[in-house]
Design a protein around this motif. Structure first.
Motif, PDB file in Angstrom:
ATOM      1  N   THR A  95     -10.081   4.925  -5.224  1.00 25.84           N
ATOM      2  CA  THR A  95      -8.830   4.526  -4.586  1.00 25.84           C
ATOM      3  C   THR A  95      -7.740   5.573  -4.713  1.00 25.84           C
ATOM      4  O   THR A  95      -7.550   6.170  -5.771  1.00 25.84           O
ATOM      5  CB  THR A  95      -8.314   3.184  -5.145  1.00 25.84           C
ATOM      6  OG1 THR A  95      -7.079   2.836  -4.508  1.00 25.84           O
ATOM      7  CG2 THR A  95      -8.099   3.240  -6.654  1.00 25.84           C
ATOM      8  N   ASP A  96      -7.059   5.795  -3.616  1.00 30.59           N
ATOM      9  CA  ASP A  96      -5.833   6.583  -3.609  1.00 30.59           C
ATOM     10  C   ASP A  96      -4.772   5.811  -4.405  1.00 30.59           C
ATOM     11  O   ASP A  96      -4.926   4.613  -4.688  1.00 30.59           O
ATOM     12  CB  ASP A  96      -5.397   6.779  -2.156  1.00 30.59           C
ATOM     13  CG  ASP A  96      -4.060   7.456  -2.021  1.00 30.59           C
ATOM     14  OD1 ASP A  96      -3.870   8.518  -2.645  1.00 30.59           O
ATOM     15  OD2 ASP A  96      -3.197   6.913  -1.298  1.00 30.59           O
ATOM     16  N   PHE A 108      -9.497   6.921  -9.750  1.00 31.00           N
ATOM     17  CA  PHE A 108      -8.284   7.241  -9.008  1.00 31.00           C
ATOM     18  C   PHE A 108      -8.482   8.604  -8.349  1.00 31.00           C
ATOM     19  O   PHE A 108      -8.788   9.592  -9.028  1.00 31.00           O
ATOM     20  CB  PHE A 108      -7.073   7.294  -9.937  1.00 31.00           C
ATOM     21  CG  PHE A 108      -6.695   5.963 -10.538  1.00 31.00           C
ATOM     22  CD1 PHE A 108      -7.225   4.777 -10.057  1.00 31.00           C
ATOM     23  CD2 PHE A 108      -5.792   5.892 -11.590  1.00 31.00           C
ATOM     24  CE1 PHE A 108      -6.874   3.550 -10.602  1.00 31.00           C
ATOM     25  CE2 PHE A 108      -5.426   4.681 -12.136  1.00 31.00           C
ATOM     26  CZ  PHE A 108      -5.966   3.501 -11.645  1.00 31.00           C
ATOM     27  N   VAL A 109      -8.297   8.661  -7.033  1.00 31.28           N
ATOM     28  CA  VAL A 109      -8.498   9.889  -6.267  1.00 31.28           C
ATOM     29  C   VAL A 109      -7.188  10.152  -5.528  1.00 31.28           C
ATOM     30  O   VAL A 109      -6.890   9.510  -4.526  1.00 31.28           O
ATOM     31  CB  VAL A 109      -9.669   9.751  -5.280  1.00 31.28           C
ATOM     32  CG1 VAL A 109     -10.003  11.110  -4.665  1.00 31.28           C
ATOM     33  CG2 VAL A 109     -10.902   9.176  -5.966  1.00 31.28           C
ATOM     34  N   THR A 110      -6.412  11.089  -6.030  1.00 30.64           N
ATOM     35  CA  THR A 110      -5.031  11.225  -5.583  1.00 30.64           C
ATOM     36  C   THR A 110      -4.647  12.659  -5.268  1.00 30.64           C
ATOM     37  O   THR A 110      -5.241  13.599  -5.793  1.00 30.64           O
ATOM     38  CB  THR A 110      -4.084  10.664  -6.681  1.00 30.64           C
ATOM     39  OG1 THR A 110      -2.727  10.826  -6.259  1.00 30.64           O
ATOM     40  CG2 THR A 110      -4.270  11.389  -8.004  1.00 30.64           C
ATOM     41  N   LEU A 167     -12.204   8.848 -15.973  1.00 37.38           N
ATOM     42  CA  LEU A 167     -12.143  10.030 -15.121  1.00 37.38           C
ATOM     43  C   LEU A 167     -11.212   9.779 -13.935  1.00 37.38           C
ATOM     44  O   LEU A 167     -11.169   8.677 -13.391  1.00 37.38           O
ATOM     45  CB  LEU A 167     -13.531  10.410 -14.599  1.00 37.38           C
ATOM     46  CG  LEU A 167     -14.547  10.905 -15.639  1.00 37.38           C
ATOM     47  CD1 LEU A 167     -15.908  11.084 -14.988  1.00 37.38           C
ATOM     48  CD2 LEU A 167     -14.086  12.212 -16.265  1.00 37.38           C
ATOM     49  N   ALA A 168     -10.470  10.811 -13.545  1.00 33.52           N
ATOM     50  CA  ALA A 168      -9.594  10.727 -12.380  1.00 33.52           C
ATOM     51  C   ALA A 168      -9.684  12.032 -11.609  1.00 33.52           C
ATOM     52  O   ALA A 168      -9.802  13.112 -12.206  1.00 33.52           O
ATOM     53  CB  ALA A 168      -8.156  10.463 -12.806  1.00 33.52           C
ATOM     54  N   ILE A 169      -9.638  11.942 -10.290  1.00 30.48           N
ATOM     55  CA  ILE A 169      -9.644  13.119  -9.412  1.00 30.48           C
ATOM     56  C   ILE A 169      -8.219  13.315  -8.910  1.00 30.48           C
ATOM     57  O   ILE A 169      -7.651  12.421  -8.283  1.00 30.48           O
ATOM     58  CB  ILE A 169     -10.618  12.923  -8.232  1.00 30.48           C
ATOM     59  CG1 ILE A 169     -12.048  12.774  -8.751  1.00 30.48           C
ATOM     60  CG2 ILE A 169     -10.511  14.078  -7.248  1.00 30.48           C
ATOM     61  CD1 ILE A 169     -13.060  12.390  -7.681  1.00 30.48           C
ATOM     62  N   VAL A 170      -7.623  14.464  -9.214  1.00 35.85           N
ATOM     63  CA  VAL A 170      -6.230  14.706  -8.860  1.00 35.85           C
ATOM     64  C   VAL A 170      -6.104  15.960  -7.988  1.00 35.85           C
ATOM     65  O   VAL A 170      -7.077  16.690  -7.782  1.00 35.85           O
ATOM     66  CB  VAL A 170      -5.340  14.823 -10.124  1.00 35.85           C
ATOM     67  CG1 VAL A 170      -5.455  13.565 -10.972  1.00 35.85           C
ATOM     68  CG2 VAL A 170      -5.706  16.042 -10.951  1.00 35.85           C
ATOM     69  N   VAL A 186     -17.054   2.068  -2.510  1.00 36.94           N
ATOM     70  CA  VAL A 186     -16.020   1.507  -1.637  1.00 36.94           C
ATOM     71  C   VAL A 186     -14.735   2.278  -1.902  1.00 36.94           C
ATOM     72  O   VAL A 186     -14.370   2.516  -3.055  1.00 36.94           O
ATOM     73  CB  VAL A 186     -15.824  -0.014  -1.865  1.00 36.94           C
ATOM     74  CG1 VAL A 186     -15.455  -0.336  -3.304  1.00 36.94           C
ATOM     75  CG2 VAL A 186     -14.778  -0.574  -0.900  1.00 36.94           C
ATOM     76  N   ALA A 187     -14.082   2.720  -0.830  1.00 34.61           N
ATOM     77  CA  ALA A 187     -12.915   3.590  -0.963  1.00 34.61           C
ATOM     78  C   ALA A 187     -11.719   3.021  -0.201  1.00 34.61           C
ATOM     79  O   ALA A 187     -11.877   2.366   0.839  1.00 34.61           O
ATOM     80  CB  ALA A 187     -13.234   4.988  -0.442  1.00 34.61           C
ATOM     81  N   PHE A 188     -10.514   3.319  -0.736  1.00 31.23           N
ATOM     82  CA  PHE A 188      -9.262   2.828  -0.163  1.00 31.23           C
ATOM     83  C   PHE A 188      -8.286   3.993   0.019  1.00 31.23           C
ATOM     84  O   PHE A 188      -8.177   4.852  -0.855  1.00 31.23           O
ATOM     85  CB  PHE A 188      -8.614   1.804  -1.095  1.00 31.23           C
ATOM     86  CG  PHE A 188      -9.434   0.573  -1.350  1.00 31.23           C
ATOM     87  CD1 PHE A 188      -9.202  -0.594  -0.630  1.00 31.23           C
ATOM     88  CD2 PHE A 188     -10.430   0.572  -2.313  1.00 31.23           C
ATOM     89  CE1 PHE A 188      -9.956  -1.743  -0.869  1.00 31.23           C
ATOM     90  CE2 PHE A 188     -11.190  -0.574  -2.566  1.00 31.23           C
ATOM     91  CZ  PHE A 188     -10.953  -1.729  -1.837  1.00 31.23           C
ATOM     92  N   GLY A 189      -7.550   3.999   1.134  1.00 29.85           N
ATOM     93  CA  GLY A 189      -6.568   5.056   1.350  1.00 29.85           C
ATOM     94  C   GLY A 189      -5.599   4.701   2.451  1.00 29.85           C
ATOM     95  O   GLY A 189      -5.750   3.670   3.134  1.00 29.85           O
ATOM     96  N   ASP A 190      -4.604   5.594   2.637  1.00 30.71           N
ATOM     97  CA  ASP A 190      -3.574   5.290   3.630  1.00 30.71           C
ATOM     98  C   ASP A 190      -3.083   6.479   4.432  1.00 30.71           C
ATOM     99  O   ASP A 190      -2.372   6.298   5.419  1.00 30.71           O
ATOM    100  CB  ASP A 190      -2.372   4.632   2.943  1.00 30.71           C
ATOM    101  CG  ASP A 190      -1.550   5.633   2.134  1.00 30.71           C
ATOM    102  OD1 ASP A 190      -2.144   6.346   1.297  1.00 30.71           O
ATOM    103  OD2 ASP A 190      -0.322   5.705   2.344  1.00 30.71           O
TER     104      ASP A 190
END
Length: 264
Positions: free
Chosen positions: A9-10, A42-44, A63-66, A210-214
């Motif tokens: 998720t973003d 978190f993928v931001t 883990l987080a992807i930044v 499953v992924a979320f973004g905007d």
């Protein structure tokens, strides 16, 4: 829909509310998924210093992807897990090409140690105390996680189109702001490509995500994931490609969808 094994998720405009908070309801949903051994990554586009504000909600997988995929951060151990930076020579070459094509462009450079800004770069948020101010050629004296390009007269999509032509595919350009702010990453570095590397290591396929973004910087991730959700107030390009639409970020849309998907 097969029950996912990983949630990506973003943050801004997606999981985090407009006031910068993560609601109690969302927090409880994330904790329950963590108890069920379902990683929520978190993928931001946020740099590390801003992403850290919500790391308490990452869960035990840690883990987080930044920075749009430039960095995987091990939250539990507080250290780099994977770094995918822009090499200085290439960064300088592309910055010069964009500025030649779009006069008035100014730059900032994000690294593990903070941000450096050109004198003409007008920031919209408070910068860390002691941030360097210098021409981009001096700021790029080491590999960078992300370049920021700003223009004060063009709108975001017009700026993006012009910069894409000037860049000729040498670096990846995207955007997630309502102003003319472009986010520039190393070759082939996107939220999707780094998430793919992480999932491969975990033995999880795209179909199990499953992924979320905007916003447009979420497009590669939403296209890659087996199931994708655009937020109700997402940019039109995101709504067009997503499989589903979730309630808005101020309505805990991510958490509400996950509660249904996982039967919480």
């Amino acid at each position: 829909m097969t029950t996912p094994r990983l949630v990506a998720t973003d943050l801004d405009g997606t999981l985090v509310r407009s006031d910068g908070s993560v609601s109690d309801y969302t927090r409880e949903v994330l904790l329950e998924l963590d108890r069920r051994d379902v990683p929520v990554v978190f993928v931001t586009g946020r740099p590390l210093r801003w992403a850290a504000e919500v790391f308490e909600h990452v869960g035990s997988h840690g883990l987080a992807i930044v920075s749009n995929g430039a960095l995987v951060w091990d939250v539990a151990r507080e250290r780099v897990d994977l770094e995918r930076p822009i090499e200085p020579a290439l960064g300088i070459e592309v910055c010069r090409a964009i500025r030649a094509a779009v006069p008035g462009t100014s730059y900032a450079v994000e690294g593990l140690d903070g941000i450096g800004l050109e004198p003409g770069y007008l920031e919209r948020f408070p910068m860390p105390e002691g941030s360097r101010r210098a021409p981009v050629e001096e700021l790029l004296d080491r590999p960078a996680l992300k370049l920021l390009a700003r223009h004060e007269e063009l709108d975001a999509e017009e700026f993006w189109d012009l910069a894409e032509v000037a860049t000729e595919g040498r670096l990846v350009i995207t955007w997630s702001s309502t102003t003319a702010l472009l986010e520039i990453s190393a070759p082939d570095v996107t939220k999707a490509s780094t998430l793919s590397l992480l999932c491969e290591r975990l033995g999880i396929s795209a179909d199990e995500v499953v992924a979320f973004g905007d916003m447009p910087n979420d497009l590669p991730m939403l296209t890659w994931a087996g199931t994708s959700y655009a937020m109700a107030d997402a940019h039109r390009t995101v709504t067009e490609i997503a499989d589903h639409v979730a309630p808005g970020h101020d309505e805990d849309g991510v958490a509400r969808v996950l509660a249904g998907v996982f039967g919480l």
